[in-house]
Design a protein around this motif. Structure first.
Motif, PDB file in Angstrom:
ATOM      1  N   LEU A   6       4.998  -3.587  -6.705  1.00 21.84           N
ATOM      2  CA  LEU A   6       4.751  -2.219  -6.533  1.00 21.84           C
ATOM      3  C   LEU A   6       3.204  -1.975  -7.209  1.00 21.84           C
ATOM      4  CD1 LEU A   6       5.936   0.789  -6.858  1.00 21.84           C
ATOM      5  CD2 LEU A   6       5.784   0.702  -9.173  1.00 21.84           C
ATOM      6  N   PRO A   7       2.579  -2.160  -5.801  1.00 19.85           N
ATOM      7  CA  PRO A   7       1.058  -1.891  -6.010  1.00 19.85           C
ATOM      8  C   PRO A   7       0.636  -0.725  -6.405  1.00 19.85           C
ATOM      9  CG  PRO A   7       1.792  -2.718  -3.993  1.00 19.85           C
ATOM     10  CD  PRO A   7       2.803  -2.453  -4.502  1.00 19.85           C
ATOM     11  N   SER A   8      -0.097  -0.327  -7.052  1.00 22.12           N
ATOM     12  CA  SER A   8      -0.809   1.048  -7.624  1.00 22.12           C
ATOM     13  C   SER A   8      -1.417   1.789  -6.408  1.00 22.12           C
ATOM     14  CB  SER A   8      -1.725   0.591  -8.549  1.00 22.12           C
ATOM     15  OG  SER A   8      -3.196   0.236  -8.111  1.00 22.12           O
ATOM     16  N   PRO A   9      -1.212   3.269  -6.394  1.00 24.75           N
ATOM     17  CA  PRO A   9      -1.536   4.151  -5.295  1.00 24.75           C
ATOM     18  C   PRO A   9      -3.278   3.679  -5.199  1.00 24.75           C
ATOM     19  CG  PRO A   9      -0.255   5.303  -7.011  1.00 24.75           C
ATOM     20  CD  PRO A   9      -0.549   3.888  -7.749  1.00 24.75           C
ATOM     21  N   VAL A  10      -3.889   3.366  -6.201  1.00 22.90           N
ATOM     22  CA  VAL A  10      -5.498   3.148  -5.909  1.00 22.90           C
ATOM     23  C   VAL A  10      -5.745   2.023  -5.226  1.00 22.90           C
ATOM     24  CG1 VAL A  10      -7.660   2.781  -7.201  1.00 22.90           C
ATOM     25  CG2 VAL A  10      -5.814   4.596  -8.236  1.00 22.90           C
ATOM     26  N   GLY A  11      -4.760   1.029  -5.403  1.00 21.52           N
ATOM     27  CA  GLY A  11      -5.072  -0.199  -4.777  1.00 21.52           C
ATOM     28  C   GLY A  11      -4.612  -0.049  -3.282  1.00 21.52           C
ATOM     29  N   VAL A  12      -3.509   0.791  -3.175  1.00 22.65           N
ATOM     30  CA  VAL A  12      -3.105   1.182  -1.566  1.00 22.65           C
ATOM     31  C   VAL A  12      -4.070   2.011  -0.769  1.00 22.65           C
ATOM     32  CG1 VAL A  12      -1.453   2.119  -0.278  1.00 22.65           C
ATOM     33  CG2 VAL A  12      -0.569   0.881  -2.182  1.00 22.65           C
ATOM     34  N   LEU A  13      -4.903   2.759  -1.483  1.00 21.50           N
ATOM     35  CA  LEU A  13      -5.845   3.693  -1.009  1.00 21.50           C
ATOM     36  C   LEU A  13      -6.944   2.748  -0.760  1.00 21.50           C
ATOM     37  CD1 LEU A  13      -5.740   7.139  -3.041  1.00 21.50           C
ATOM     38  CD2 LEU A  13      -5.122   6.612  -0.803  1.00 21.50           C
ATOM     39  N   ARG A  14      -7.457   1.829  -1.555  1.00 22.00           N
ATOM     40  CA  ARG A  14      -8.450   1.055  -1.337  1.00 22.00           C
ATOM     41  C   ARG A  14      -8.301   0.044  -0.034  1.00 22.00           C
ATOM     42  NH1 ARG A  14      -8.454  -1.435  -5.892  1.00 22.00           N
ATOM     43  NH2 ARG A  14      -9.716   0.222  -7.033  1.00 22.00           N
ATOM     44  N   GLU A  15      -7.034  -0.574  -0.138  1.00 27.15           N
ATOM     45  CA  GLU A  15      -6.738  -1.416   0.990  1.00 27.15           C
ATOM     46  C   GLU A  15      -6.808  -0.658   2.449  1.00 27.15           C
ATOM     47  OE1 GLU A  15      -5.881  -4.646   2.994  1.00 27.15           O
ATOM     48  OE2 GLU A  15      -6.430  -4.556   0.786  1.00 27.15           O
ATOM     49  N   GLY A  16      -6.214   0.738   2.579  1.00 27.21           N
ATOM     50  CA  GLY A  16      -6.272   1.511   3.726  1.00 27.21           C
ATOM     51  C   GLY A  16      -7.362   1.767   4.056  1.00 27.21           C
ATOM     52  N   TRP A  17      -8.497   2.074   3.063  1.00 26.37           N
ATOM     53  CA  TRP A  17      -9.822   2.363   3.511  1.00 26.37           C
ATOM     54  C   TRP A  17     -10.444   1.343   3.845  1.00 26.37           C
ATOM     55  CZ3 TRP A  17     -12.853   6.306   4.387  1.00 26.37           C
ATOM     56  CH2 TRP A  17     -14.132   6.356   4.211  1.00 26.37           C
ATOM     57  N   ASP A  18     -10.296  -0.262   3.460  1.00 29.24           N
ATOM     58  CA  ASP A  18     -10.855  -1.258   3.987  1.00 29.24           C
ATOM     59  C   ASP A  18     -10.438  -1.599   5.343  1.00 29.24           C
ATOM     60  OD1 ASP A  18     -12.391  -1.598   1.589  1.00 29.24           O
ATOM     61  OD2 ASP A  18     -10.755  -2.844   0.682  1.00 29.24           O
ATOM     62  N   LEU A  63      -9.346   0.763   7.420  1.00 24.67           N
ATOM     63  CA  LEU A  63     -10.025   1.707   8.477  1.00 24.67           C
ATOM     64  C   LEU A  63     -11.551   1.529   8.799  1.00 24.67           C
ATOM     65  CD1 LEU A  63      -9.414   4.724   9.682  1.00 24.67           C
ATOM     66  CD2 LEU A  63     -10.163   5.700   7.545  1.00 24.67           C
ATOM     67  N   LEU A  64     -12.294   1.136   7.831  1.00 23.65           N
ATOM     68  CA  LEU A  64     -13.508   0.734   8.155  1.00 23.65           C
ATOM     69  C   LEU A  64     -13.912  -0.449   8.950  1.00 23.65           C
ATOM     70  CD1 LEU A  64     -15.429   1.116   4.401  1.00 23.65           C
ATOM     71  CD2 LEU A  64     -15.368   2.589   6.340  1.00 23.65           C
ATOM     72  N   SER A  65     -12.892  -1.470   8.681  1.00 21.48           N
ATOM     73  CA  SER A  65     -12.832  -2.570   9.564  1.00 21.48           C
ATOM     74  C   SER A  65     -12.225  -2.350  11.201  1.00 21.48           C
ATOM     75  CB  SER A  65     -12.209  -3.831   9.100  1.00 21.48           C
ATOM     76  OG  SER A  65     -10.670  -3.342   9.244  1.00 21.48           O
ATOM     77  N   GLY A  66     -11.806  -1.044  11.381  1.00 25.47           N
ATOM     78  CA  GLY A  66     -10.994  -0.857  12.623  1.00 25.47           C
ATOM     79  C   GLY A  66      -9.785  -1.370  13.014  1.00 25.47           C
ATOM     80  N   GLU A  67      -9.102  -2.258  12.058  1.00 20.97           N
ATOM     81  CA  GLU A  67      -8.014  -2.802  12.387  1.00 20.97           C
ATOM     82  C   GLU A  67      -6.858  -1.673  12.337  1.00 20.97           C
ATOM     83  OE1 GLU A  67      -5.068  -6.090  10.050  1.00 20.97           O
ATOM     84  OE2 GLU A  67      -6.764  -5.430   9.321  1.00 20.97           O
ATOM     85  N   LEU A  68      -6.858  -0.549  11.422  1.00 18.42           N
ATOM     86  CA  LEU A  68      -6.082   0.369  11.345  1.00 18.42           C
ATOM     87  C   LEU A  68      -5.864   1.446  12.600  1.00 18.42           C
ATOM     88  CD1 LEU A  68      -3.685   1.548   9.451  1.00 18.42           C
ATOM     89  CD2 LEU A  68      -5.656   3.187   8.342  1.00 18.42           C
ATOM     90  N   LEU A  69      -7.004   1.590  13.011  1.00 17.10           N
ATOM     91  CA  LEU A  69      -7.255   2.544  14.259  1.00 17.10           C
ATOM     92  C   LEU A  69      -6.683   1.831  15.334  1.00 17.10           C
ATOM     93  CD1 LEU A  69     -10.845   3.923  13.574  1.00 17.10           C
ATOM     94  CD2 LEU A  69      -8.661   5.060  13.203  1.00 17.10           C
ATOM     95  N   VAL A  70      -6.709   0.550  15.680  1.00 18.89           N
ATOM     96  CA  VAL A  70      -6.211  -0.140  16.800  1.00 18.89           C
ATOM     97  C   VAL A  70      -4.743  -0.026  16.839  1.00 18.89           C
ATOM     98  CG1 VAL A  70      -5.972  -2.604  17.716  1.00 18.89           C
ATOM     99  CG2 VAL A  70      -8.288  -1.884  16.895  1.00 18.89           C
ATOM    100  N   HIS A  71      -4.373  -0.278  15.322  1.00 17.78           N
ATOM    101  CA  HIS A  71      -2.780  -0.290  15.357  1.00 17.78           C
ATOM    102  C   HIS A  71      -2.023   1.148  15.406  1.00 17.78           C
ATOM    103  CE1 HIS A  71      -2.184  -4.471  14.490  1.00 17.78           C
ATOM    104  NE2 HIS A  71      -2.984  -4.508  13.675  1.00 17.78           N
ATOM    105  N   LEU A  72      -2.978   2.068  14.840  1.00 18.82           N
ATOM    106  CA  LEU A  72      -2.555   3.617  15.046  1.00 18.82           C
ATOM    107  C   LEU A  72      -2.458   3.984  16.272  1.00 18.82           C
ATOM    108  CD1 LEU A  72      -3.637   5.424  11.894  1.00 18.82           C
ATOM    109  CD2 LEU A  72      -1.302   4.909  12.398  1.00 18.82           C
ATOM    110  N   GLY A  73      -3.519   3.538  17.134  1.00 26.34           N
ATOM    111  CA  GLY A  73      -3.763   4.069  18.421  1.00 26.34           C
ATOM    112  C   GLY A  73      -2.609   3.710  19.404  1.00 26.34           C
ATOM    113  N   ALA A  74      -2.153   2.323  19.136  1.00 24.69           N
ATOM    114  CA  ALA A  74      -1.177   1.713  19.749  1.00 24.69           C
ATOM    115  C   ALA A  74       0.292   2.391  19.451  1.00 24.69           C
ATOM    116  CB  ALA A  74      -0.981   0.095  19.535  1.00 24.69           C
TER     117      ALA A  74
END
Length: 487
Positions: A278-290, A292-303
């Motif tokens: 059970l990761p904390s919400p702050v940790g989940v948000l931090r991982e998502g932000w990282d 997003l900045l690296s562009g990995e999340l945008l690639v997967h969301l776009g597909a």
């Protein structure tokens, strides 16, 4: 135009197979430019006869003929007893409907509609919808006003009118001739010519009206001993339906969501549950932000969004088209209903291996499984919406000359729109689930791939962050639905 009604009969068959005669051997005629009133007791079949004359109800026997030069437009237009108003059209749009079907130009149509609205006393309400009008305004306002308006229109157009009434005074006041019908089964008892010239005296239709110069009795009723101690008490009327109200509680909605996140964070920080599970919400948000900045999340969301859009559009269009066809055409219903009923229970994700075998490992198989998941709720909801279309509105459109395609486009589809929107909501959730499941098989991009990859390497924080993308969309849809369904 002359109307000839020759030996018309109508027989209904109830659910037990028993025959009920509504009309039997009704014969009379209406001369050109004559106003004839149909008079008879309730339930004698007057409305059935009027619908038969308008061509909105098939007759069991007999015929109705019109003696008129070819008009190039419907021979009849029927004014219904009920509110035959299209809810999705404004007052002006409802008035213009009968002028659209003959192909009248928009400018002339608007001018005539405004003139009619002015005549009926609804000026200023042209842009309002039926639900924004009072019951009296929809019915135009009182019986007396309706009589005067109909006579004024008749004096202008001098057309042939067949008028239905239950009131003797009204029949004498309105008509040139009165056709008296018997109790069911309906037949003609007498035809009475009214030899009075117009304008006719108001005394002929003064039933249930306050005498001229008089006033209604508004004095409170008093019991025995008028003016004494036995006088009735006055009780103030209060709102007895207050408990039926549904306040929106918007603040409570937000607080419930915030409370869930705070509880989650507190459990993670206290170590009540290992961070691996059970990761904390702050940790989940931090991982998502990282990501997003690296562009990995945008690639997967776009597909994922590309697959989702193609599948959703294809499934929705096919579902709506099939739903309209099955709901409106008897042959399509006979063929489509058993096929949909037989294939709907099959889990759509179970078809993915078969679709991969047919379409390959690429995008078509993923899009196809999403389209299948969207197709069934859209087809079923559209079919239900089409079948629930108000028959009165369909008959009103047909009476103004609307053909099959025009009825589908202008009446059936707008009537089915609430069910279609409900189907879109259901299909959106199904499409999201199938998207994530399909992306876990033989793909290298997408939210489902990201979730499966994070699970394989035990990166639970990254897994929670990826799954939150899909969950956040679900929260948005739920919030939008709650806002739209509030008071």
């Amino acid at each position: 135009m002359r109307i000839v009604i020759d030996r018309v009969a109508k027989t209904y068959v109830d659910h037990r197979g028993h025959a009920v005669d509504a009309l039997r051997d009704v014969s009379f005629s209406v001369s050109s430019r004559e106003l004839v009133a149909l008079l008879g007791p309730s339930g004698c079949g007057k409305s059935t006869l009027l619908n038969a004359v308008a061509g909105l109800l098939p007759m069991s026997s007999g015929e109705v003929t019109f003696e008129s030069p070819p008009p190039g437009r419907p021979l009849t237009a029927m004014v219904f007893q009920e509110f035959a108003l299209f809810p999705w059209r404004t007052v002006q749009g409802n008035v213009e409907f009968g002028l659209e079907e003959p192909g009248m130009a928009a400018a002339e149509r608007g001018r005539k509609a405004r003139a009619l609205i002015e005549m009926t006393g609804l000026a200023g309400f042209e842009a309002r919808y039926p639900h924004q009008l009072s019951g009296g305004m929809r019915q135009r306002v009182t019986r007396q006003l309706m009589q005067d308006e109909l006579l004024a229109l008749w004096e202008q157009a001098r057309t042939t009118i067949l008028y239905l009434t239950h009131n003797i005074q009204e029949a004498v006041y309105m008509a040139d001739r009165v056709v008296v019908l018997s109790r069911r089964p309906d037949r003609v008892l007498a035809e009475i010519v009214v030899p009075l010239k117009r304008p006719r005296t108001e005394a002929m239709q003064a039933e249930d009206r306050i005498p001229r110069g008089g006033r209604a009795d508004l004095v409170a009723h008093q019991g025995p001993g008028e003016g004494g101690s036995d006088r009735m008490n006055r009780v103030r009327v209060t709102d007895r339906t207050r408990f039926l109200g549904r306040p929106p509680h918007r603040a409570l909605r937000v607080l419930a969501l915030i409370g869930l996140v705070v509880l989650w964070e507190a459990l993670a920080r206290a170590g009540a549950v290992p961070v691996l599970f059970l990761p904390s919400p702050v940790g989940v948000l931090r991982e998502g932000w990282d990501m997003l900045l690296s562009g990995e999340l945008l690639v997967h969301l776009g597909a994922s969004l590309q697959r989702l859009a193609w599948g959703f559009v294809i499934g929705s269009v096919l579902g709506i088209a099939i739903g309209v066809a099955v709901g409106f055409f008897a042959v399509a219903e006979a063929i489509g209903t058993p096929l949909i009923a037989a294939t709907f229970p099959i889990p759509k994700i179970a078809l993915l291996p078969l679709l991969i075998l047919w379409l390959g490992l690429g995008e078509p198989s993923k899009i196809a499984v999403i389209a299948l998941g969207v197709f069934f709720p859209m087809a079923i909801n559209t079919y239900a919406g089409v079948r629930q279309a108000e028959p009165l509105l369909i008959r009103a459109a047909v009476s103004f000359g609307a053909g099959r395609l025009s009825v589908i486009r202008k009446v059936v589809l707008p009537s089915a729109l609430p069910m279609i929107v409900a189907g879109l909501r259901l299909a959106a959730g199904t499409a999201r689930l199938l998207l994530v499941a399909a992306e876990m098989i033989a793909v290298e991009s997408g939210v489902g791939f990201l979730v499966l990859h994070a699970d394989n390497i035990m990166a639970t924080t990254k897994l929670r962050s990826a799954s939150s993308c899909s969950r956040s969309w679900g929260c948005y849809r739920t919030g939008a639905w709650a806002a739209s369904s509030g008071p």
